[in-house]
Design a protein around this motif. Structure first.
Motif, PDB file in Angstrom:
ATOM      1  N   ASP A 365       0.870  -1.175   0.000  1.00 28.10           N
ATOM      2  CA  ASP A 365       0.000   0.000   0.000  1.00 28.10           C
ATOM      3  C   ASP A 365       0.910   1.229   0.000  1.00 28.10           C
ATOM      4  O   ASP A 365       1.476   1.590   1.033  1.00 28.10           O
ATOM      5  CB  ASP A 365      -0.885  -0.040   1.246  1.00 28.10           C
ATOM      6  N   VAL A 366       1.078   1.840  -1.176  1.00 31.00           N
ATOM      7  CA  VAL A 366       2.080   2.889  -1.355  1.00 31.00           C
ATOM      8  C   VAL A 366       1.408   4.259  -1.303  1.00 31.00           C
ATOM      9  O   VAL A 366       0.521   4.556  -2.118  1.00 31.00           O
ATOM     10  CB  VAL A 366       2.825   2.722  -2.697  1.00 31.00           C
ATOM     11  N   VAL A 367       1.829   5.071  -0.360  1.00 27.97           N
ATOM     12  CA  VAL A 367       1.303   6.431  -0.263  1.00 27.97           C
ATOM     13  C   VAL A 367       1.902   7.252  -1.405  1.00 27.97           C
ATOM     14  O   VAL A 367       3.124   7.390  -1.517  1.00 27.97           O
ATOM     15  CB  VAL A 367       1.651   7.068   1.092  1.00 27.97           C
ATOM     16  N   VAL A 368       1.036   7.765  -2.269  1.00 27.11           N
ATOM     17  CA  VAL A 368       1.464   8.489  -3.465  1.00 27.11           C
ATOM     18  C   VAL A 368       0.957   9.924  -3.400  1.00 27.11           C
ATOM     19  O   VAL A 368      -0.200  10.172  -3.041  1.00 27.11           O
ATOM     20  CB  VAL A 368       0.931   7.793  -4.740  1.00 27.11           C
ATOM     21  N   ASP A 369       1.825  10.851  -3.755  1.00 31.75           N
ATOM     22  CA  ASP A 369       1.433  12.256  -3.857  1.00 31.75           C
ATOM     23  C   ASP A 369       0.873  12.494  -5.258  1.00 31.75           C
ATOM     24  O   ASP A 369       1.591  12.350  -6.249  1.00 31.75           O
ATOM     25  CB  ASP A 369       2.648  13.146  -3.620  1.00 31.75           C
ATOM     26  N   PRO A 370      -0.398  12.868  -5.387  1.00 30.18           N
ATOM     27  CA  PRO A 370      -1.003  13.031  -6.716  1.00 30.18           C
ATOM     28  C   PRO A 370      -0.716  14.371  -7.384  1.00 30.18           C
ATOM     29  O   PRO A 370      -1.178  14.606  -8.501  1.00 30.18           O
ATOM     30  CB  PRO A 370      -2.499  12.899  -6.416  1.00 30.18           C
ATOM     31  N   SER A 371       0.060  15.239  -6.740  1.00 33.50           N
ATOM     32  CA  SER A 371       0.211  16.597  -7.273  1.00 33.50           C
ATOM     33  C   SER A 371       0.959  16.645  -8.596  1.00 33.50           C
ATOM     34  O   SER A 371       0.890  17.649  -9.312  1.00 33.50           O
ATOM     35  CB  SER A 371       0.904  17.497  -6.242  1.00 33.50           C
ATOM     36  N   SER A 372       1.676  15.572  -8.964  1.00 32.42           N
ATOM     37  CA  SER A 372       2.394  15.559 -10.243  1.00 32.42           C
ATOM     38  C   SER A 372       1.511  15.161 -11.418  1.00 32.42           C
ATOM     39  O   SER A 372       1.925  15.303 -12.576  1.00 32.42           O
ATOM     40  CB  SER A 372       3.581  14.587 -10.170  1.00 32.42           C
ATOM     41  N   TYR A 373       0.318  14.659 -11.156  1.00 40.44           N
ATOM     42  CA  TYR A 373      -0.489  14.121 -12.246  1.00 40.44           C
ATOM     43  C   TYR A 373      -0.845  15.144 -13.335  1.00 40.44           C
ATOM     44  O   TYR A 373      -0.862  14.786 -14.521  1.00 40.44           O
ATOM     45  CB  TYR A 373      -1.745  13.451 -11.706  1.00 40.44           C
ATOM     46  N   PRO A 374      -1.132  16.404 -13.018  1.00 39.33           N
ATOM     47  CA  PRO A 374      -1.382  17.349 -14.121  1.00 39.33           C
ATOM     48  C   PRO A 374      -0.193  17.470 -15.072  1.00 39.33           C
ATOM     49  O   PRO A 374      -0.368  17.502 -16.296  1.00 39.33           O
ATOM     50  CB  PRO A 374      -1.663  18.667 -13.390  1.00 39.33           C
ATOM     51  N   ALA A 375       1.023  17.515 -14.521  1.00 36.20           N
ATOM     52  CA  ALA A 375       2.215  17.598 -15.374  1.00 36.20           C
ATOM     53  C   ALA A 375       2.419  16.304 -16.150  1.00 36.20           C
ATOM     54  O   ALA A 375       2.846  16.322 -17.315  1.00 36.20           O
ATOM     55  CB  ALA A 375       3.445  17.908 -14.522  1.00 36.20           C
ATOM     56  N   ILE A 376       2.122  15.170 -15.522  1.00 35.18           N
ATOM     57  CA  ILE A 376       2.238  13.880 -16.205  1.00 35.18           C
ATOM     58  C   ILE A 376       1.253  13.806 -17.364  1.00 35.18           C
ATOM     59  O   ILE A 376       1.598  13.389 -18.477  1.00 35.18           O
ATOM     60  CB  ILE A 376       1.999  12.731 -15.205  1.00 35.18           C
ATOM     61  N   LEU A 377       0.012  14.207 -17.106  1.00 42.13           N
ATOM     62  CA  LEU A 377      -0.999  14.189 -18.165  1.00 42.13           C
ATOM     63  C   LEU A 377      -0.576  15.076 -19.324  1.00 42.13           C
ATOM     64  O   LEU A 377      -0.742  14.716 -20.499  1.00 42.13           O
ATOM     65  CB  LEU A 377      -2.344  14.649 -17.607  1.00 42.13           C
ATOM     66  N   ASN A 378       0.011  16.210 -19.024  1.00 44.74           N
ATOM     67  CA  ASN A 378       0.469  17.110 -20.079  1.00 44.74           C
ATOM     68  C   ASN A 378       1.606  16.488 -20.884  1.00 44.74           C
ATOM     69  O   ASN A 378       1.659  16.623 -22.114  1.00 44.74           O
ATOM     70  CB  ASN A 378       0.918  18.436 -19.476  1.00 44.74           C
ATOM     71  N   ALA A 379       2.523  15.779 -20.204  1.00 44.32           N
ATOM     72  CA  ALA A 379       3.657  15.165 -20.897  1.00 44.32           C
ATOM     73  C   ALA A 379       3.218  14.029 -21.808  1.00 44.32           C
ATOM     74  O   ALA A 379       3.801  13.809 -22.869  1.00 44.32           O
ATOM     75  CB  ALA A 379       4.673  14.651 -19.877  1.00 44.32           C
ATOM     76  N   VAL A 380       2.174  13.305 -21.409  1.00 41.98           N
ATOM     77  CA  VAL A 380       1.734  12.147 -22.183  1.00 41.98           C
ATOM     78  C   VAL A 380       0.671  12.515 -23.209  1.00 41.98           C
ATOM     79  O   VAL A 380       0.735  12.090 -24.366  1.00 41.98           O
ATOM     80  CB  VAL A 380       1.205  11.044 -21.246  1.00 41.98           C
ATOM     81  N   ARG A 381      -0.297  13.318 -22.797  1.00 43.96           N
ATOM     82  CA  ARG A 381      -1.447  13.584 -23.667  1.00 43.96           C
ATOM     83  C   ARG A 381      -1.572  15.028 -24.135  1.00 43.96           C
ATOM     84  O   ARG A 381      -2.360  15.318 -25.029  1.00 43.96           O
ATOM     85  CB  ARG A 381      -2.740  13.182 -22.943  1.00 43.96           C
ATOM     86  N   GLY A 382      -0.842  15.939 -23.509  1.00 41.18           N
ATOM     87  CA  GLY A 382      -0.901  17.332 -23.921  1.00 41.18           C
ATOM     88  C   GLY A 382      -2.062  18.081 -23.309  1.00 41.18           C
ATOM     89  O   GLY A 382      -2.889  17.537 -22.611  1.00 41.18           O
TER      90      GLY A 382
END
Length: 382
Positions: A365-382
């Protein structure tokens, strides 16, 4: 456009002629391998992969693979250009192409978005693509100059013969250069935080710890955007996801199935907390069967992909996509699994190496910080 809707036993001569003419004239072709190649029989898949290897090794054509086709070229092959999603991550290589060759490519594998590339597209496959399927990729249909249905092994070999003798302008390692640049953009799409791990760390640490040939499954959700490109593969069927019209709750049943189909092969199941919640009872199935599966939960108490999308459009609210944190390690132990909750890089690295070495069904059960997801979405999907 010249198109042929046909069965496995017939091809249209004019469509074949158009296909071969376009391939012969191209100087910067790019190949996109899709699900049709990945789901071929083992012998056919091996033959297609061998031809792709010859094409890449002799003409240096960059080769992209859709999520379903990952492993049809190995990640460390010089001609491997990364993943094809119908979005931003592969844009630099497709923008540089003067011909895009789809081998077993089905538009349903791409996200529904405009097709921005000027290069003509040729498709070869063992089934025909309908106009409704083209609509999934919106403007892709307008760019298809030829589609041929027939033996994917023979059609790939014909394309390969032409590419090996054509005067292309690609150089050794161009594909790998595109892939490295795409992964660099993805890995740097982070927001500094001390609140758990980044999504990228969860995948890269697991991939480094897993033995060669280990299988990963990835659920639908924001974590899929890092799991699919960052899990290293050197052959087909080493990373599995639902793709297309993606379905939450896929990863755990798929991991159980993979472990049953490949006895003794370690399996890492990447799932979000939302996806795991849908199939929570399957933890008991995993424990009862005693399979070598490590369930890695991206626990951020959020439906992160939905949150990112709706926030960008000014919709929804935190109450619609967040929920009280769950301790999945406690739940997993109650189902009979070994389990641990981790929130640091060091603890996660130690825990996943121990879990893989044990061969026992385990949940992390890995505690993950979701704050990077907007940047990740931009890098993958624009």
């Amino acid at each position: 456009p010249t198109r042929v809707i046909d069965d496995h036993d017939r091809t249209d001569a004019s469509a074949v002629a158009d296909l071969l003419r376009l391939v012969a004239a191209a100087t910067r072709p790019v190949i996109v391998v899709g699900a049709g190649a990945a789901v071929a029989s083992p012998a056919e898949r091996e033959a297609i992969a061998a031809t792709l290897s010859v094409i890449g090794g002799t003409s240096h054509v960059p080769i992209l693979c859709t999520y379903k086709a990952r492993g049809m070229v190995a990640d460390n092959d010089p001609w491997c250009a990364g993943v094809a999603t119908g979005a931003t991550i592969e844009a630099p290589v497709l923008s540089a192409a003067d011909l895009i060759i789809g081998i077993g490519l089905d538009p349903v594998e791409f996200i529904p978005a405009a097709w921005p590339y000027a290069a003509p597209v040729v498709l070869v496959g063992s089934w025909a693509i309908s106009r409704d399927d083209y609509a999934h990729a919106e403007h892709l249909g307008a760019e298809v100059a030829a589609e041929v249905v027939g033996s994917l092994v023979e059609l790939t070999a014909s394309i390969g013969s032409l590419l090996q003798t054509s005067q292309g302008s690609w150089s050794v390692g161009d594909g790998q250069r595109f892939r490295a640049e795409a992964l660099s953009r993805l890995l740097s799409a982070t927001v500094p935080s001390s609140n758990g791990l980044t999504p990228q760390q969860v995948v890269t640490i697991a991939s480094a710890a897993a033995p060669r040939g280990a299988i990963a499954t990835a659920d639908a959700g924001a974590h899929m955007l890092v799991a699919m490109p960052l899990w290293e593969v050197d052959g087909p069927e080493q990373v599995l996801n639902s793709s297309g019209y993606a379905t939450m709750g896929f990863a755990l049943p798929a991991a159980i199935a993979a472990a049953l189909a490949r006895p003794g092969t370690p399996v890492v199941c990447f799932t979000g907390d939302g996806g795991l919640g849908i199939v929570l009872g399957e933890l008991e199935t995993l424990a009862r069967l005693g399979l070598p599966v490590v369930v890695v939960v991206f626990n951020d108490a959020t439906l992160s992909l939905i949150a990112v999308k709706q926030n960008a459009e000014g919709h929804g609210g935190e109450g619609a996509v967040t929920y009280g944190g769950s301790d999945f390690a406690v739940v997993a132990r109650g189902c009979g699994l070994a389990a641990e909750r981790v929130d640091t890089v060091a603890d996660y690295d130690r825990a996943i190496r121990a879990a893989l070495a044990s061969g026992a069904p385990t949940l992390l059960d890995v505690v993950v910080d979701p704050s990077s997801y907007p940047a990740i979405l931009n890098a993958v999907r624009g």
